[in-house]
Design a protein around this motif. Structure first.
Motif, PDB file in Angstrom:
ATOM      1  N   LEU A 295       2.285   0.329 -17.471  1.00  0.00           N
ATOM      2  CA  LEU A 295       3.443  -0.720 -16.897  1.00  0.00           C
ATOM      3  C   LEU A 295       4.630   0.018 -16.765  1.00  0.00           C
ATOM      4  N   SER A 296       4.890   0.687 -17.788  1.00  0.00           N
ATOM      5  CA  SER A 296       6.558   1.089 -17.771  1.00  0.00           C
ATOM      6  C   SER A 296       6.656   2.273 -16.622  1.00  0.00           C
ATOM      7  N   ALA A 297       5.580   3.265 -16.621  1.00  0.00           N
ATOM      8  CA  ALA A 297       5.596   4.007 -15.503  1.00  0.00           C
ATOM      9  C   ALA A 297       5.537   3.517 -14.352  1.00  0.00           C
ATOM     10  N   LEU A 298       4.795   2.496 -14.010  1.00  0.00           N
ATOM     11  CA  LEU A 298       4.917   1.753 -12.644  1.00  0.00           C
ATOM     12  C   LEU A 298       6.292   0.979 -12.132  1.00  0.00           C
ATOM     13  N   GLU A 299       6.903   0.366 -13.308  1.00  0.00           N
ATOM     14  CA  GLU A 299       8.225  -0.295 -13.223  1.00  0.00           C
ATOM     15  C   GLU A 299       9.254   0.701 -12.886  1.00  0.00           C
ATOM     16  N   THR A 300       9.247   1.656 -13.542  1.00  0.00           N
ATOM     17  CA  THR A 300      10.199   2.878 -13.420  1.00  0.00           C
ATOM     18  C   THR A 300      10.125   3.371 -11.879  1.00  0.00           C
ATOM     19  N   TYR A 301       9.011   3.421 -11.372  1.00  0.00           N
ATOM     20  CA  TYR A 301       8.967   3.900 -10.050  1.00  0.00           C
ATOM     21  C   TYR A 301       9.296   2.697  -9.102  1.00  0.00           C
ATOM     22  N   LEU A 302       8.938   1.432  -9.151  1.00  0.00           N
ATOM     23  CA  LEU A 302       9.358   0.525  -8.408  1.00  0.00           C
ATOM     24  C   LEU A 302      10.743   0.225  -8.623  1.00  0.00           C
ATOM     25  N   ASP A 303      11.428   0.122  -9.892  1.00  0.00           N
ATOM     26  CA  ASP A 303      12.698  -0.131  -9.780  1.00  0.00           C
ATOM     27  C   ASP A 303      13.545   0.990  -9.001  1.00  0.00           C
TER      28      ASP A 303
ATOM     29  N   PRO B 236      11.572  -9.174  -5.530  1.00  0.00           N
ATOM     30  CA  PRO B 236      11.894  -9.885  -4.331  1.00  0.00           C
ATOM     31  C   PRO B 236      12.418  -8.994  -3.130  1.00  0.00           C
ATOM     32  N   ALA B 237      12.393  -7.757  -3.366  1.00  0.00           N
ATOM     33  CA  ALA B 237      13.035  -6.839  -2.238  1.00  0.00           C
ATOM     34  C   ALA B 237      12.139  -6.139  -1.694  1.00  0.00           C
ATOM     35  N   ILE B 238      10.776  -6.185  -1.862  1.00  0.00           N
ATOM     36  CA  ILE B 238       9.822  -5.767  -1.134  1.00  0.00           C
ATOM     37  C   ILE B 238       9.515  -6.325   0.093  1.00  0.00           C
ATOM     38  N   ASP B 239       9.665  -5.170   1.055  1.00  0.00           N
ATOM     39  CA  ASP B 239       9.454  -5.889   2.440  1.00  0.00           C
ATOM     40  C   ASP B 239       8.129  -6.514   2.539  1.00  0.00           C
ATOM     41  N   GLY B 240       8.269  -7.665   3.315  1.00  0.00           N
ATOM     42  CA  GLY B 240       7.198  -8.683   3.394  1.00  0.00           C
ATOM     43  C   GLY B 240       7.497  -9.707   2.444  1.00  0.00           C
ATOM     44  N   ALA B 241       8.154  -9.781   1.458  1.00  0.00           N
ATOM     45  CA  ALA B 241       7.745 -10.617   0.491  1.00  0.00           C
ATOM     46  C   ALA B 241       8.533 -11.919   0.877  1.00  0.00           C
ATOM     47  N   ASP B 242       9.170 -12.064   1.755  1.00  0.00           N
ATOM     48  CA  ASP B 242       9.860 -13.412   2.418  1.00  0.00           C
ATOM     49  C   ASP B 242      10.498 -14.281   1.174  1.00  0.00           C
ATOM     50  N   GLY B 243      11.091 -13.629   0.324  1.00  0.00           N
ATOM     51  CA  GLY B 243      11.756 -14.296  -0.732  1.00  0.00           C
ATOM     52  C   GLY B 243      11.179 -14.547  -1.920  1.00  0.00           C
ATOM     53  N   ARG B 244       9.820 -14.258  -1.959  1.00  0.00           N
ATOM     54  CA  ARG B 244       8.953 -14.399  -3.104  1.00  0.00           C
ATOM     55  C   ARG B 244       9.283 -13.082  -4.077  1.00  0.00           C
TER      56      ARG B 244
ATOM     57  N   SER C  96       0.716  -1.236   0.038  1.00  0.00           N
ATOM     58  CA  SER C  96       0.053   0.022   0.031  1.00  0.00           C
ATOM     59  C   SER C  96       0.861   1.181  -0.178  1.00  0.00           C
ATOM     60  N   GLU C  97       2.091   1.071   0.771  1.00  0.00           N
ATOM     61  CA  GLU C  97       2.974   2.307   0.605  1.00  0.00           C
ATOM     62  C   GLU C  97       3.475   2.497  -0.740  1.00  0.00           C
ATOM     63  N   LEU C  98       3.923   1.620  -1.357  1.00  0.00           N
ATOM     64  CA  LEU C  98       4.415   1.475  -2.902  1.00  0.00           C
ATOM     65  C   LEU C  98       3.258   2.051  -3.652  1.00  0.00           C
ATOM     66  N   VAL C  99       2.175   1.841  -3.624  1.00  0.00           N
ATOM     67  CA  VAL C  99       1.005   2.151  -4.556  1.00  0.00           C
ATOM     68  C   VAL C  99       0.925   3.662  -4.202  1.00  0.00           C
ATOM     69  N   SER C 100       0.934   4.011  -2.918  1.00  0.00           N
ATOM     70  CA  SER C 100       0.722   5.501  -2.538  1.00  0.00           C
ATOM     71  C   SER C 100       1.668   6.036  -2.911  1.00  0.00           C
ATOM     72  N   GLY C 101       2.873   5.790  -2.967  1.00  0.00           N
ATOM     73  CA  GLY C 101       4.157   6.484  -3.627  1.00  0.00           C
ATOM     74  C   GLY C 101       4.050   6.698  -5.077  1.00  0.00           C
ATOM     75  N   PHE C 102       3.620   5.450  -5.712  1.00  0.00           N
ATOM     76  CA  PHE C 102       3.542   5.748  -7.245  1.00  0.00           C
ATOM     77  C   PHE C 102       2.242   6.751  -7.697  1.00  0.00           C
ATOM     78  N   ALA C 103       1.045   6.782  -6.819  1.00  0.00           N
ATOM     79  CA  ALA C 103       0.030   7.545  -6.975  1.00  0.00           C
ATOM     80  C   ALA C 103       0.331   9.001  -7.070  1.00  0.00           C
ATOM     81  N   GLU C 104       1.480   9.383  -6.022  1.00  0.00           N
ATOM     82  CA  GLU C 104       2.068  10.562  -5.985  1.00  0.00           C
ATOM     83  C   GLU C 104       2.667  11.249  -7.124  1.00  0.00           C
ATOM     84  N   THR C 105       3.248  10.277  -7.692  1.00  0.00           N
ATOM     85  CA  THR C 105       4.210  10.496  -9.034  1.00  0.00           C
ATOM     86  C   THR C 105       3.270  10.912 -10.109  1.00  0.00           C
ATOM     87  N   VAL C 106       2.187  10.508 -10.081  1.00  0.00           N
ATOM     88  CA  VAL C 106       1.288  10.723 -11.089  1.00  0.00           C
ATOM     89  C   VAL C 106       0.096  11.920 -10.612  1.00  0.00           C
TER      90      VAL C 106
END
Length: 157
Positions: A144-152, A122-130, A65-75
Motif C-alpha cells: 500500500l505504501s509503495a502504491l501510494e508513493t507512486y500515486l502521490d 480526486p485529481a485522477i483524470d475522469g474522477a469528476d470530483g470523486r 489502467s495507465e496508472l496501474v501500468s505505470g506503477f507496475a513498471e516501477t516494480v
C-alpha cells in the motif's frame, strides 16, 4: 531530567538497532505482496467505470489502467488484468487471487472492512470530483505504501 532524556534516547537507539538486525521493516507485508510482485506479475482486478477504466475483453483503457501500468513498471512487473464486479473482485482480493482492485471506488467505499484502501485521489483524470481509491489486500501495508508513493507523485494526494 537530563539523565532521563539520555536514558530514553539510548534505549530507543538500542531498540532500533536490535530491530534492524532482525530484518524488520516498517511498513510490512505479512503475505509478501511487494516481493511477490517485484519482477513478476501484478494481478489486477478492474470494475469498469466510464471515464476511469473501460474494458472490452482485453486489457482495459483509461486513466486508471495507465496508472496501474505505470506503477507496475516501477516494480518491474507485468500486469495480469481481470474484469469483474466490485463484489467479485473484492472476494478474489480476500482469497489472495488479486493484488490490486481498481474502478470507480471512492473514499466512501463500503469495502473498508474487507480490503486495504489508498487515500482518495480526486485529481485522477475522469474522477469528476470523486475521491478515487484503489484496494489492496488487508494488512499489506508495504505494498500500500509503495502504491501510494507512486500515486502521490503522479496525481497528488
Amino acid at each position: 531530567m537530563r539523565t532521563t532524556r539520555i536514558v530514553a534516547a539510548a534505549t530507543a537507539l538500542l531498540l532500533a538497532a536490535g530491530l534492524s538486525g532482525c530484518g524488520l521493516t516498517i511498513p510490512t507485508d505479512p503475505d509478501g505482496t511487494v516481493e511477490s510482485v517485484r519482477g513478476g506479475e501484478l494481478r489486477v482486478g478492474f470494475s469498469p467505470d466510464p471515464g476511469l477504466i473501460t474494458g472490452d475483453g482485453g486489457d482495459p483503457d483509461g486513466s486508471l489502467s495507465e496508472l496501474v501500468s505505470g506503477f507496475a513498471e516501477t516494480v518491474d512487473a507485468d500486469v495480469d488484468w481481470t474484469e469483474g464486479s466490485e463484489e467479485t473482485l473484492v472476494g478474489m482480493l480476500e482469497r489472495g487471487d488479486l493484488d490490486l482492485v481498481v474502478g470507480g471506488m471512492t473514499d466512501q467505499s463500503p469495502w473498508i472492512d474487507r480490503a486495504g484502501m489508498t487515500r482518495g485521489y480526486p485529481a485522477i483524470d475522469g474522477a469528476d470530483g470523486r475521491s478515487i481509491v484503489m484496494l489492496v489486500p488487508l494488512g499489506e501495508n508495504g505494498f500500500l505504501s509503495a502504491l501510494e508513493t507512486y500515486l502521490d507523485a503522479e496525481v497528488g494526494s
